[in-house]
Motif scaffolding. Structure first.
Motif, PDB file in Angstrom:
ATOM      1  N   MET A 148      -6.569 -13.053 -13.719  1.00 29.33           N
ATOM      2  CA  MET A 148      -5.246 -13.814 -13.464  1.00 29.33           C
ATOM      3  C   MET A 148      -4.217 -13.213 -14.106  1.00 29.33           C
ATOM      4  O   MET A 148      -3.967 -12.478 -14.932  1.00 29.33           O
ATOM      5  CB  MET A 148      -5.638 -15.282 -13.993  1.00 29.33           C
TER       6      MET A 148
ATOM      7  N   ARG B 113     -12.217 -18.243  -9.349  1.00 26.39           N
ATOM      8  CA  ARG B 113     -12.272 -18.945 -10.463  1.00 26.39           C
ATOM      9  C   ARG B 113     -12.513 -20.409 -10.375  1.00 26.39           C
ATOM     10  O   ARG B 113     -13.351 -20.698 -11.350  1.00 26.39           O
ATOM     11  CB  ARG B 113     -10.668 -18.870 -11.015  1.00 26.39           C
ATOM     12  N   LYS B 114     -12.104 -20.890  -9.500  1.00 20.22           N
ATOM     13  CA  LYS B 114     -12.357 -22.129  -8.937  1.00 20.22           C
ATOM     14  C   LYS B 114     -13.965 -22.584  -8.780  1.00 20.22           C
ATOM     15  O   LYS B 114     -14.399 -23.380  -9.332  1.00 20.22           O
ATOM     16  CB  LYS B 114     -11.556 -22.719  -7.712  1.00 20.22           C
TER      17      LYS B 114
ATOM     18  N   ARG C  38      -4.668 -12.466  -4.954  1.00 21.06           N
ATOM     19  CA  ARG C  38      -4.624 -13.827  -5.738  1.00 21.06           C
ATOM     20  C   ARG C  38      -5.486 -15.089  -5.164  1.00 21.06           C
ATOM     21  O   ARG C  38      -5.949 -15.651  -5.993  1.00 21.06           O
ATOM     22  CB  ARG C  38      -3.012 -14.011  -5.895  1.00 21.06           C
ATOM     23  N   ASP C  39      -5.412 -15.094  -3.770  1.00 18.04           N
ATOM     24  CA  ASP C  39      -6.263 -16.029  -3.139  1.00 18.04           C
ATOM     25  C   ASP C  39      -7.633 -15.951  -3.506  1.00 18.04           C
ATOM     26  O   ASP C  39      -7.949 -16.903  -3.751  1.00 18.04           O
ATOM     27  CB  ASP C  39      -5.884 -15.879  -1.646  1.00 18.04           C
TER      28      ASP C  39
ATOM     29  N   GLU D 216      -8.152 -16.782  -7.012  1.00 15.11           N
ATOM     30  CA  GLU D 216      -7.967 -18.128  -7.483  1.00 15.11           C
ATOM     31  C   GLU D 216      -9.652 -18.925  -6.988  1.00 15.11           C
ATOM     32  O   GLU D 216      -9.809 -19.889  -7.558  1.00 15.11           O
ATOM     33  CB  GLU D 216      -6.886 -18.686  -6.947  1.00 15.11           C
TER      34      GLU D 216
END
Length: 58
Positions: free
Chosen positions: A58, A39-40, A32-33, A36
């Motif tokens: 996601m 994605r960012k 998840r980290d 994310e």
């Protein structure tokens, strides 16, 4: 050819690969980290293809 740390052409796909590796190893929090962060960074740089891949993660 050597590159500087943080070179975005390497950083973006590397974040994706680290997320996939974490998922394969059963590290859900790590997945998840990294997903994310991937994605960012893809959004910040406007990499539409990577944004689409990140959203699918996601």
């Amino acid at each position: 050819m050597p590159t500087d740390p943080g070179f975005v052409l390497l950083e973006v796909p590397l974040l994706r690969l680290r997320a996939l590796l974490a998922k394969t190893n059963g590290d859900d929090a790590g997945y998840r980290d990294f997903a994310e962060r991937y994605r960012k960074k893809a959004n910040e740089l406007g990499y539409e293809g990577h944004v689409a891949l990140a959203e699918a993660m996601m």
